[in-house]
Design a protein around this motif. Structure first.
Motif, PDB file in Angstrom:
ATOM      1  N   GLN A 120      63.110 -15.793   2.954  1.00  0.00           N
ATOM      2  CA  GLN A 120      62.538 -14.768   3.833  1.00  0.00           C
ATOM      3  C   GLN A 120      61.017 -14.905   3.934  1.00  0.00           C
ATOM      4  O   GLN A 120      60.330 -13.950   4.225  1.00  0.00           O
ATOM      5  CB  GLN A 120      62.874 -13.362   3.306  1.00  0.00           C
ATOM      6  N   GLN A 121      60.488 -16.064   3.641  1.00  0.00           N
ATOM      7  CA  GLN A 121      59.038 -16.217   3.647  1.00  0.00           C
ATOM      8  C   GLN A 121      58.502 -16.419   5.060  1.00  0.00           C
ATOM      9  O   GLN A 121      59.252 -16.669   6.004  1.00  0.00           O
ATOM     10  CB  GLN A 121      58.648 -17.425   2.795  1.00  0.00           C
ATOM     11  N   THR A 122      57.197 -16.336   5.162  1.00  0.00           N
ATOM     12  CA  THR A 122      56.526 -16.629   6.428  1.00  0.00           C
ATOM     13  C   THR A 122      55.958 -18.047   6.339  1.00  0.00           C
ATOM     14  O   THR A 122      55.118 -18.327   5.479  1.00  0.00           O
ATOM     15  CB  THR A 122      55.428 -15.592   6.698  1.00  0.00           C
ATOM     16  N   SER A 123      56.499 -18.909   7.177  1.00  0.00           N
ATOM     17  CA  SER A 123      56.152 -20.323   7.092  1.00  0.00           C
ATOM     18  C   SER A 123      55.546 -20.819   8.393  1.00  0.00           C
ATOM     19  O   SER A 123      55.914 -20.368   9.480  1.00  0.00           O
ATOM     20  CB  SER A 123      57.396 -21.174   6.823  1.00  0.00           C
ATOM     21  N   VAL A 124      54.644 -21.768   8.253  1.00  0.00           N
ATOM     22  CA  VAL A 124      54.151 -22.512   9.396  1.00  0.00           C
ATOM     23  C   VAL A 124      54.892 -23.847   9.373  1.00  0.00           C
ATOM     24  O   VAL A 124      54.886 -24.532   8.352  1.00  0.00           O
ATOM     25  CB  VAL A 124      52.639 -22.786   9.276  1.00  0.00           C
ATOM     26  N   VAL A 125      55.523 -24.188  10.471  1.00  0.00           N
ATOM     27  CA  VAL A 125      56.235 -25.462  10.546  1.00  0.00           C
ATOM     28  C   VAL A 125      55.323 -26.469  11.248  1.00  0.00           C
ATOM     29  O   VAL A 125      54.877 -26.227  12.375  1.00  0.00           O
ATOM     30  CB  VAL A 125      57.557 -25.308  11.336  1.00  0.00           C
ATOM     31  N   ASN A 149      52.489  -0.074  13.537  1.00  0.00           N
ATOM     32  CA  ASN A 149      53.146  -0.794  12.440  1.00  0.00           C
ATOM     33  C   ASN A 149      52.838  -2.277  12.399  1.00  0.00           C
ATOM     34  O   ASN A 149      53.274  -2.981  11.497  1.00  0.00           O
ATOM     35  CB  ASN A 149      54.664  -0.600  12.518  1.00  0.00           C
ATOM     36  N   LYS A 150      52.126  -2.758  13.414  1.00  0.00           N
ATOM     37  CA  LYS A 150      51.870  -4.192  13.430  1.00  0.00           C
ATOM     38  C   LYS A 150      50.838  -4.545  12.370  1.00  0.00           C
ATOM     39  O   LYS A 150      49.701  -4.097  12.420  1.00  0.00           O
ATOM     40  CB  LYS A 150      51.371  -4.606  14.815  1.00  0.00           C
ATOM     41  N   ARG A 151      51.256  -5.297  11.398  1.00  0.00           N
ATOM     42  CA  ARG A 151      50.311  -5.695  10.354  1.00  0.00           C
ATOM     43  C   ARG A 151      49.866  -7.115  10.630  1.00  0.00           C
ATOM     44  O   ARG A 151      50.494  -7.871  11.340  1.00  0.00           O
ATOM     45  CB  ARG A 151      50.989  -5.634   8.995  1.00  0.00           C
ATOM     46  N   LYS A 152      48.778  -7.445  10.013  1.00  0.00           N
ATOM     47  CA  LYS A 152      48.338  -8.836  10.051  1.00  0.00           C
ATOM     48  C   LYS A 152      49.273  -9.625   9.133  1.00  0.00           C
ATOM     49  O   LYS A 152      49.529  -9.193   8.028  1.00  0.00           O
ATOM     50  CB  LYS A 152      46.913  -8.925   9.514  1.00  0.00           C
ATOM     51  N   VAL A 153      49.761 -10.751   9.605  1.00  0.00           N
ATOM     52  CA  VAL A 153      50.621 -11.543   8.732  1.00  0.00           C
ATOM     53  C   VAL A 153      49.842 -12.735   8.201  1.00  0.00           C
ATOM     54  O   VAL A 153      48.889 -13.207   8.815  1.00  0.00           O
ATOM     55  CB  VAL A 153      51.875 -12.066   9.450  1.00  0.00           C
ATOM     56  N   LYS A 154      50.296 -13.207   7.073  1.00  0.00           N
ATOM     57  CA  LYS A 154      49.649 -14.339   6.446  1.00  0.00           C
ATOM     58  C   LYS A 154      50.746 -15.322   6.071  1.00  0.00           C
ATOM     59  O   LYS A 154      51.824 -14.911   5.629  1.00  0.00           O
ATOM     60  CB  LYS A 154      48.922 -13.851   5.190  1.00  0.00           C
TER      61      LYS A 154
END
Lengths: 468, 335
Positions: free
Chosen positions: B32-37, B186-191
């Protein structure tokens, strides 16, 4: 006049992508005053369908921006919110105001040549003191944007042209005593429509006479009549006033299909108006013909601002013969234009005369009704008459309504005030805090000169300070 | 999608190549991570985002040659920058690409490339390393640099451009227009948690890239073949839009020209049920019935229709899809 300010910006900021028109589209699809109220969720739904289906958002001339939340300080610069900012400015209001701020920043950074904040809820009936919602408005988006621009970018002279069918009485109230903000409103005659004000005699406070101009239009006025006022009064006055920024407080309820008003203006008329006026920033105000007017009028304004050919834009039932003006009406409008042009031309003499004849204080007493929230407010407003500056302002206000009774006292120091007035007003605040002559719930100090805002709660004896 | 369906809807296969890389990256992580492909090819590098384990879709459809289409696709960004991009000294700066003149010099290509720069810095593991050095040297001499300095400058530039594009991609996503209050609030900055490298050259660039972005790098032993892995294990997906109008007493789908009668007393929940029913039915017809329960709603809108001062009807717009994911039985790769 406009050209100059744009050229100046281009010089300072580099031209870059300055050919684009910025757009914040924030329809607030999850906010309404009540389910069948004109100010409801789907007000901009058909506008969205129209501008998306026409592919307007995909054009290279258009740059879309995301709104943000306006901060409490942005609101405190303009309003005295009772009992507090959070009660009057909900998230929806803060996003609508924030949408205008985003456009303002983009313009000042030179990212866009002009911009349109297509946001709701609207704001132009919200006055300086806010006890509740009047005319669908709680906080006033254009002044919030203008005071932000003045603080952040050092702008001084601004013009607001209110093209909503209703008199922009909130904006008028906020800039009534400010000689550096020109407020021009044309609207359906107040004898026939809410809020029942905006007559030619309303020309600003004694030290800002002539920088508030009101054109009451007879019901049924057409494209020809409105453009006559624009050509003969608005444009020449702007040319002479030389504002650094022109804002269109862009209501769309002059449209012939609007359910709340009785005018005969077309989408093409709106487009032509915006092409001629060439505002730096337009901010959406009213307009409640959600299906038959708004999609076309919004499209017309966007196209005109972006320099896109709008000659094929018209409503399905448009008939150009319906938009010719009765000559008697043009004659009447001509008289109004002459009367107001005279006041504007004589504004410096009028202010000078007022300074000489008035005593140390100028007072006005008003009764203000909040139609949406059924609140009745009594206000006593006093202006310190100063030889060197527009003077500072203090307002005693008492409001009664469903929320109960609120008594507040407000002191406002304008940006252009002289050091002596600033000192006096700040001392006055401290004295009022110690020993109020009457019983008040809250005391406010709006110190624009220092960009510093205070609210004192006499009950809890707590002070809230907002500054940058 | 199944092959026979792609024959009927060929435009749906647009961007299937880069999409396979995204699914390959997901197959490598399965979390469930936030990834850059980051898929580094010969001529181009493709970038995509997986936010909290969900691939990000392009909000306005696939962009083809600068034009928006209505084909639903992942949000992808392609840079004219790859392992085989031609290096040049233009008299002022070292330029990389945008063209490819052939393979890297070490594989017999005509000009030095980023691959040659890596080859030089990593001690010559590829092809004929002396050809890398020779090709780099001719440019280094023109630029007044040592070969080492040139090679490092090339890596620095490649990473710099990738980092700028990745940051811009996040920014673009954050600035996607939102039309509801809760979306703004609710929009947060994502990292990014992770940079997932895809393609043979990934191992040489991705660790430094991740460091610059302040996150971890994943270069797996299957990274060079992750595109094929993605193509092999991605499950078929299907998305459907339903528009219903209680005044017209009708609803329409965007698929297969389906429309039907709509109960005027329906609520949003009824419209959602109807959309799901059709999605599952079409999924079964298209041979993807076993995934019909992996649905998610991506659009829910309802509006009152007002005439005069009273409500005369409601309009609903519902979007539902079989969520992108991997086929049953695939449980991930060995770390």
């Amino acid at each position: 006049m406009k050209k100059k300010s744009q050229e100046r910006q281009a010089d300072v900021l580099g031209t870059g992508s300055a050919g684009q028109t910025g757009l914040v589209f924030f329809p607030a699809f999850d906010w309404a005053i009540s389910p069948s109220h004109p100010e409801r969720e789907e007000r901009l739904l058909y506008t969205r369908d129209q501008i998306f289906e026409e592919g307007v958002m995909d054009l290279p001339q258009i740059r879309q921006y995301q709104p943000r939340l306006a901060d409490p300080i942005d609101i405190a610069r303009v309003h005295f919110c009772v009992p507090d900012i959070e009660t009057q400015a909900t998230e929806a209001h803060r996003i609508a105001a924030g949408g205008a701020l985003v456009i303002a920043d983009a313009l000042m950074k030179g990212e866009i040549k002009n911009g349109f904040a297509l946001v709701r809820p609207p704001g132009h009936h919200a006055m300086r003191v806010v006890h509740g919602n009047r005319g669908f408005c709680n906080i006033n988006n254009e002044p919030i944007m203008i005071e932000y621009l003045r603080q952040k970018y050092g702008l001084k002279r601004v013009a607001i042209v209110d093209t909503d069918v209703h008199h922009g009485d909130g904006t008028q109230d906020i800039y009534w005593h400010d000689p550096d903000v020109l407020f021009i409103s044309f609207h359906q005659d107040g004898r026939t429509l809410y809020p029942g004000s905006g007559f030619t005699s309303e020309t600003g406070g004694p030290l800002a006479r002539g920088t508030t101009l009101n054109v009451p239009l007879p019901p049924g006025t057409t494209d020809e009549g409105i453009l006559f006022v624009l050509d003969k009064l608005v444009l020449p006055v702007l040319e002479e006033f030389q504002p650094e920024l022109v804002v269109n407080s862009a209501g769309q309820d002059n449209h012939y299909s609007d359910p709340l008003a009785n005018m005969s203006f077309s989408a093409r008329g709106y487009a032509l108006l915006n092409e001629k006026l060439s505002p730096d920033i337009a901010v959406l105000e009213g307009g409640y013909s959600v299906e038959t007017a708004l999609p076309y009028v919004n499209l017309g304004i966007i196209m005109a601002m972006a320099g896109i050919d709008y000659s094929n834009l018209y409503e399905p039932d448009y008939n150009e013969n319906n938009f010719r003006e009765d000559p008697a009406n043009i004659k009447r409008l001509g008289e109004i234009v002459r009367e107001l042009s005279d006041v504007f031309q004589q504004r410096h003499e009028l202010v000078k005369a007022a300074r000489q004849t008035l005593g140390p204080l100028f007072q006005r007493n008003r009764h203000i009704y909040y139609d949406t929230d059924q609140i009745s407010e009594k206000q006593e407003e006093s202006l310190k008459i100063c030889p060197d500056c527009p003077g500072y302002l203090f307002i005693g206000s008492e409001a009664v309504g469903p929320m109960g009774r609120h008594r507040v006292y407000c002191i406002s120091i304008p940006l252009q005030s002289c050091p002596r007035c600033q000192r006096e007003a700040r001392d006055f605040y401290l004295k009022m805090r110690r020993q109020p002559p009457k019983s008040y719930d809250y005391l406010y100090l709006q110190d624009r000169a220092a960009d510093h805002y205070r609210q004192y709660d006499y009950g809890s004896q707590k002070e809230r300070v907002t500054h940058s | 999608m199944p092959l026979e369906v792609s024959l009927r809807y060929p435009c749906e296969t647009v961007f299937s190549g880069p999409a396979a890389s995204v699914m390959g990256a997901f197959a490598l992580t399965m979390d469930q991570q936030t990834s850059v492909v980051v898929d580094i090819g010969g001529t181009t590098t493709d970038l995509a985002l997986i936010l909290g384990g969900k691939p990000l879709y392009a909000s306005r459809g696939a962009v083809l040659g600068g034009h928006y289409s209505h084909v639903r696709s992942f949000a992808l960004r392609s840079l004219a920058l790859g392992g085989d991009s031609a290096l040049r000294w233009n008299g002022e700066i070292i330029s990389i690409g945008p063209d490819r003149l052939g393979p890297a010099a070490c594989f017999g290509g005509p000009v030095a490339t980023p691959t040659d720069a890596i080859n030089y810095l990593e001690g010559g593991k590829l092809g004929r390393p002396e050809l890398s050095a020779q090709a780099l040297k001719s440019i280094a001499q023109q630029a007044g640099l040592t070969v080492e300095e040139l090679a490092q400058e090339v890596i620095r530039q490649v990473n710099g451009r990738l980092v700028a594009s990745i940051k811009d991609m996040f920014k673009t996503w954050e600035q996607e227009p939102a039309y509801k209050i809760w979306e703004i609030v609710n929009k947060r900055k994502v990292k990014a948690d992770l940079v997932v490298g895809i393609g043979a050259a990934a191992g040489s660039f991705v660790p430094a890239l991740a460091k610059q972005l302040g996150c971890r790098a994943l270069v797996h032993q299957y990274s060079p073949v992750a595109n094929a892995l993605g193509a092999a294990v991605a499950r078929p997906t299907l998305s459907l839009l339903l528009h219903a109008d209680t005044r017209q007493r009708a609803y329409h789908l965007n698929l297969e020209g389906i429309s039907g009668e709509f109960n005027p007393h329906s609520q949003l929940e009824d419209a959602k049920k109807l959309a799901l029913k059709h999605l599952q039915q079409i999924a079964r017809e298209r041979g993807m019935g076993r995934y019909a329960d992996r649905y998610e709603f991506f659009l829910e809108e309802q509006f009152n229709m007002i005439r005069g001062w009273s409500t005369t009807g409601k309009q609903f717009d519902v979007g539902v899809q079989i969520a992108p994911g991997v086929i049953d039985g695939f449980e991930g790769v060995q770390p």
